[in-house]
Design a protein around this motif. Structure first.
Motif, PDB file in Angstrom:
ATOM      1  N   VAL A  18       0.923  -1.310  -0.088  1.00  0.00           N
ATOM      2  CA  VAL A  18       0.029  -0.046   0.044  1.00  0.00           C
ATOM      3  C   VAL A  18       0.772   1.221  -0.027  1.00  0.00           C
ATOM      4  O   VAL A  18       1.591   1.362   0.866  1.00  0.00           O
ATOM      5  CB  VAL A  18      -0.989   0.207   1.163  1.00  0.00           C
ATOM      6  N   GLY A  19       0.732   2.173  -1.198  1.00  0.00           N
ATOM      7  CA  GLY A  19       1.657   3.136  -1.245  1.00  0.00           C
ATOM      8  C   GLY A  19       2.562   2.923  -2.450  1.00  0.00           C
ATOM      9  O   GLY A  19       3.346   1.891  -2.621  1.00  0.00           O
ATOM     10  N   GLY A  20       2.333   4.143  -3.416  1.00  0.00           N
ATOM     11  CA  GLY A  20       3.367   3.953  -4.720  1.00  0.00           C
ATOM     12  C   GLY A  20       4.195   4.688  -5.034  1.00  0.00           C
ATOM     13  O   GLY A  20       4.549   5.090  -5.997  1.00  0.00           O
ATOM     14  N   GLY A  21       4.852   5.339  -3.786  1.00  0.00           N
ATOM     15  CA  GLY A  21       5.814   6.304  -3.975  1.00  0.00           C
ATOM     16  C   GLY A  21       7.261   5.593  -4.055  1.00  0.00           C
ATOM     17  O   GLY A  21       7.362   4.343  -4.354  1.00  0.00           O
ATOM     18  N   GLY A  22       8.420   6.423  -3.522  1.00  0.00           N
ATOM     19  CA  GLY A  22       9.622   5.667  -3.939  1.00  0.00           C
ATOM     20  C   GLY A  22       9.876   4.541  -2.869  1.00  0.00           C
ATOM     21  O   GLY A  22      10.419   3.441  -2.967  1.00  0.00           O
ATOM     22  N   VAL A  23       9.521   4.799  -1.615  1.00  0.00           N
ATOM     23  CA  VAL A  23       9.611   3.760  -0.853  1.00  0.00           C
ATOM     24  C   VAL A  23       8.770   2.551  -1.099  1.00  0.00           C
ATOM     25  O   VAL A  23       9.416   1.354  -1.190  1.00  0.00           O
ATOM     26  CB  VAL A  23       9.055   4.008   0.889  1.00  0.00           C
ATOM     27  N   GLY A  24       7.503   2.786  -1.559  1.00  0.00           N
ATOM     28  CA  GLY A  24       6.856   1.484  -1.847  1.00  0.00           C
ATOM     29  C   GLY A  24       7.194   0.931  -3.001  1.00  0.00           C
ATOM     30  O   GLY A  24       7.253  -0.142  -3.460  1.00  0.00           O
TER      31      GLY A  24
END
Length: 220
Positions: A18-24
Motif C-alpha cells: 500500500v503506497g506507490g511512492g519511492g519507498v513503496g
C-alpha cells in the motif's frame, strides 16, 4: 523487543504493498526479486510501478486503500506518508492474522525488514530491532566491502557439488567434512583470484575425479 529471525519463502505468494511512492517502489522490487505475486494499491504510483503493471509484473490498483484489499494476501507492507492510514493497515492485518510491515514504524509491525547484503544465494541480514536503521545501513555498507561476488560463485559451486554427491547416493552427513575441507583450503580465495587450474586441483584432491568448476557451473 526481541525478534525471532526467519527467512520467508514468498515464491508465488500474494503480497500487498500500500503506497506507490519511492519507498513503496523499493518494497515492490524486493518482493518481486523473491518471486512474490505483488499487488500495489496507490492513487499516485511512480512511473516505474506503472511500467511493471504494463508488463504484467504486478497488479496495480490506482485508488485508495480498502480493508478488502487484504483478502487472500500472505503479507502486506504499508508504505504511505499517511500515519493514520498506516495504522489502519496494521489494525486490519492484525484482525485477519496476516504478516504486516509498516515502513519505519516498528511499533505497529508484526515483522520488520532487515538491511540485506545479497551475493547470489548468500543473504546476510542486519537488524537493530528497529532501534537504529542508520546503524544497520552502516553495517550493511561495511559488509558489502567484505563479501564480494565471489561468494555468489562459491555457493553456486557448492550447490552443484552437493547435487552431484547426492545423485551418487552419498549420505548428506558425509558431505560436511568434504565442504569443510574445501572452505578450510581457501576455495573462496581461489575463486576470487579466478584461478581455475588451482580450483580444479583442489576439487580433485578433496572430491576425486569428475569435479571441475567449468563443468559444474558453466559460464553462460
Amino acid at each position: 523487543m526481541k525478534y525471532y529471525p526467519v527467512n520467508l519463502n514468498i515464491q508465488n505468494r500474494h503480497c500487498l504493498v500500500v503506497g506507490g511512492g519511492g519507498v513503496g517502489t523499493r518494497k515492490v522490487i524486493a518482493l518481486l526479486d523473491c518471486g512474490a505475486r505483488v499487488t500495489v494499491v496507490s492513487p499516485d504510483p511512480t512511473p516505474r510501478l506503472k511500467k511493471l503493471a504494463a508488463k504484467g509484473s504486478i497488479q496495480l490498483k490506482e485508488r485508495s486503500y480498502s480493508s478488502a484489499d487484504l483478502n487472500k494476501m500472505f503479507l502486506v507492507i504499508g508504505a504511505t506518508d499517511d500515519e493514520n492510514l498506516n495504522r489502519q493497515i496494521s489494525k486490519d492485518a492484525e484482525r485477519v492474522n496476516i504478516l504486516c510491515n509498516i515502513a519505519d514504524r516498528p511499533e505497529v509491525c508484526n515483522f520488520i525488514l532487515p538491511a540485506i547484503v545479497r551475493r547470489g544465494d548468500l543473504a546476510i541480514t542486519i537488524s537493530t530491532s528497529g532501534k537504529s536503521p542508520a546503524m544497520a545501513k552502516r553495517l550493511r555498507l561495511e559488509l558489502e566491502t567484505q563479501f564480494g561476488e565471489e561468494y555468489a560463485d562459491l555457493l553456486r559451486l557448492m550447490g552443484a557439488i552437493r547435487d552431484k554427491l547426492l545423485s551418487q547416493a552419498h549420505e548428506p552427513e558425509a558431505h560436511k567434512a568434504l565442504f569443510n575441507q574445501l572452505i578450510d583450503k581457501d576455495l573462496i580465495g581461489l575463486i576470487k583470484a579466478g584461478n581455475t587450474q588451482d580450483i580444479n586441483a583442489l576439487l580433485h584432491d578433496v572430491l576425486g575425479e569428475g569435479y571441475k568448476i567449468e563443468e559444474l557451473i558453466p559460464k553462460s
